[in-house]
Write an enzyme that holds these catalytic residues in place. Sequence first.
Site, mmCIF file in Angstrom:
data_model
loop_
_atom_site.group_PDB
_atom_site.id
_atom_site.type_symbol
_atom_site.label_atom_id
_atom_site.label_comp_id
_atom_site.label_asym_id
_atom_site.label_seq_id
_atom_site.Cartn_x
_atom_site.Cartn_y
_atom_site.Cartn_z
ATOM 1 N N GLU A 213 0.956 -1.104 -0.064
ATOM 2 C CA GLU A 213 0.041 0.000 -0.063
ATOM 3 C C GLU A 213 0.717 1.293 -0.028
ATOM 4 O O GLU A 213 1.846 1.121 0.432
ATOM 5 C CB GLU A 213 -0.884 0.107 1.333
ATOM 6 N N CYS B 162 1.940 -1.338 15.707
ATOM 7 C CA CYS B 162 1.769 -1.308 14.233
ATOM 8 C C CYS B 162 1.258 -2.622 13.324
ATOM 9 O O CYS B 162 1.492 -3.543 13.706
ATOM 10 C CB CYS B 162 3.217 -1.102 13.453
ATOM 11 N N CYS C 9 3.692 8.574 0.606
ATOM 12 C CA CYS C 9 4.118 7.805 1.328
ATOM 13 C C CYS C 9 4.314 6.282 0.535
ATOM 14 O O CYS C 9 3.494 5.721 -0.008
ATOM 15 C CB CYS C 9 3.229 7.619 2.513
ATOM 16 N N CYS D 153 6.889 -6.365 7.410
ATOM 17 C CA CYS D 153 7.772 -5.849 8.284
ATOM 18 C C CYS D 153 7.928 -6.893 9.376
ATOM 19 O O CYS D 153 7.212 -7.307 10.118
ATOM 20 C CB CYS D 153 7.426 -4.468 8.786
ATOM 21 N N CYS E 137 -0.658 6.246 9.392
ATOM 22 C CA CYS E 137 0.414 5.871 9.893
ATOM 23 C C CYS E 137 0.234 4.426 10.520
ATOM 24 O O CYS E 137 -0.697 4.273 11.584
ATOM 25 C CB CYS E 137 1.179 6.511 11.218
ATOM 26 N N CYS F 100 7.184 -4.177 15.616
ATOM 27 C CA CYS F 100 6.453 -3.027 16.643
ATOM 28 C C CYS F 100 5.029 -3.384 17.137
ATOM 29 O O CYS F 100 4.333 -3.689 16.175
ATOM 30 C CB CYS F 100 6.658 -1.554 16.017
HETATM 31 N N1 SAH Z 1 9.584 1.052 9.478
HETATM 32 C C1 SAH Z 1 9.713 2.520 9.847
HETATM 33 C C2 SAH Z 1 8.768 3.295 8.551
HETATM 34 C C3 SAH Z 1 7.449 2.943 8.691
HETATM 35 S S1 SAH Z 1 6.298 3.019 10.075
HETATM 36 C C4 SAH Z 1 9.485 3.092 11.090
HETATM 37 O O1 SAH Z 1 9.153 2.501 11.937
HETATM 38 O O2 SAH Z 1 9.788 4.401 11.371
HETATM 39 C C5 SAH Z 1 6.054 4.871 9.955
HETATM 40 C C6 SAH Z 1 5.686 5.705 11.428
HETATM 41 O O3 SAH Z 1 4.479 5.071 11.718
HETATM 42 C C7 SAH Z 1 6.677 5.323 12.396
HETATM 43 O O4 SAH Z 1 6.922 6.507 13.246
HETATM 44 C C8 SAH Z 1 5.815 4.282 13.417
HETATM 45 O O5 SAH Z 1 6.156 4.591 14.671
HETATM 46 C C9 SAH Z 1 4.307 4.829 13.124
HETATM 47 N N2 SAH Z 1 3.407 3.951 13.397
HETATM 48 C C10 SAH Z 1 3.231 2.826 13.470
HETATM 49 N N3 SAH Z 1 2.122 2.138 13.755
HETATM 50 C C11 SAH Z 1 1.278 3.108 14.120
HETATM 51 C C12 SAH Z 1 -0.103 3.724 14.809
HETATM 52 N N4 SAH Z 1 -0.857 2.347 14.926
HETATM 53 N N5 SAH Z 1 -0.379 4.786 15.125
HETATM 54 C C13 SAH Z 1 0.462 5.665 14.868
HETATM 55 N N6 SAH Z 1 1.651 5.684 14.239
HETATM 56 C C14 SAH Z 1 2.003 4.586 14.049
HETATM 57 FE FE1 SF4 Z 2 7.917 -2.180 10.977
HETATM 58 FE FE2 SF4 Z 2 5.684 -0.991 11.782
HETATM 59 FE FE3 SF4 Z 2 7.842 -1.121 13.330
HETATM 60 FE FE4 SF4 Z 2 7.802 0.368 11.130
HETATM 61 S S1 SF4 Z 2 6.631 0.902 12.730
HETATM 62 S S2 SF4 Z 2 9.442 -0.753 11.948
HETATM 63 S S3 SF4 Z 2 6.595 -0.677 9.794
HETATM 64 S S4 SF4 Z 2 6.697 -2.814 12.543
#
Ligand code: SAH
Ligand code: SF4
Length: 350
Positions: free
Chosen positions: A92, A119, A105, A112, A333, A116
């Site tokens: 996406e 996410c 974006c 991934c 995000c 985290c």
């Molecule tokens: N993997 C990279 C880039 C993709 S995630 C990273 O982690 O930076 C992009 C951003 O979305 C990151 O700052 C992450 O902390 C944020 N993010 C992930 N899940 C989220 C959520 N459920 N709500 C708000 N931000 C989120």
């Molecule tokens: Fe991967 Fe989501 Fe963590 Fe970014 S925030 S590193 S996309 S698991």
Amino acid sequence: MRANLYDLAPPVLRETLGGIVDPPFRAKQIEEWMHLHGVDTFDAMTSIPKEVRTLLSERFTIALPEVIERTTPAADGSQKYLFSLADGNRIESVYMPMGERTSICLSSQAGCAVGCTFCVTGFFGAGRNLTASEMLGQFYVIRREHQIPSEMLNVVFMGMGEPLLNLENVITTLDGLYKSVAPKRITVSTSGIIPGIDELGQLERRPNLAISINAPDRKRREEIMPITAKYPLQQLMESLRRFPTEKGRDLTIEYVLLAAYNDSPADARALAQLVGDLDAKVNAIPFNEDANLPEWMKRPGDAAIDRFVDTLVRNGVRVTVRRSKGRDIAAACGQLRGKTEPRSRASRER
Ligand code: SAH
Ligand code: SF4
């Protein structure tokens, strides 16, 4: 298999074309058709003689990923694109108009592995690295669809995946993007892959760097970002201190705000301390909820968000709040999954 010209780093592309087309200005024309116009067939290169196009198409491809679904624009104008890749993977990307400028974006992986806990991409797990043609393609297809001049565009690597775990292809992608977008208009966001940060810092032309810190101390960061065990917070902060930020540019510290977890004034003070004297601004991202994520994770109310931001400001930190785009179309995000049908918690447990 025919090589995709978009996957070749610029010097390799020039060398490859140099052996096939003459004179050298043809190679430049082809590069322009690719990176300025984002074409996906050789026949679209109308200034190139037919026989050269035929020759090229016998040896190479310039195919880009295919859009299989686009949401209707959300209230804020943002739109989510679902792309299908040649091997059936789905990714996406998000189109986000923001006043004068528009950001696109991009995803860097088809999933991934970093995992985290807040996410959705992480929840669905690892996916393969995207090739340069797949990353460039997201940008070129969306740019063409909206007919936006490149000068008005920002590119952010904040979609699915961890760009610094796919650095070689990301660098090829950056080199392609630089043909139409200035490095200062491009941001790569990382969960804190220290060797990748150092490698990025050695590039001659560097994008902006954003780091997802998300917690004010090591203990909580390890809870929600297990990668902290491998790349400890303190060492990560040191890698940011040695990252060469150019004049007039800042690092961005991303911080997902989770209600009653990391959103108190004390947390803001701890974050201010952590950021310390870095040339950095904080981007607070109120958590975007999703049925696949732990139930205790909630988005803070506006009062808590304001209090957190005010405390940062009073402690000398520059901060912006990411009024997440496209929440109503699950394009904000952390909500990207590359699937059309969200899996429910119940079906996961079965
Ligand atoms: N993997 C990279 C880039 C993709 S995630 C990273 O982690 O930076 C992009 C951003 O979305 C990151 O700052 C992450 O902390 C944020 N993010 C992930 N899940 C989220 C959520 N459920 N709500 C708000 N931000 C989120
Ligand atoms: Fe991967 Fe989501 Fe963590 Fe970014 S925030 S590193 S996309 S698991």
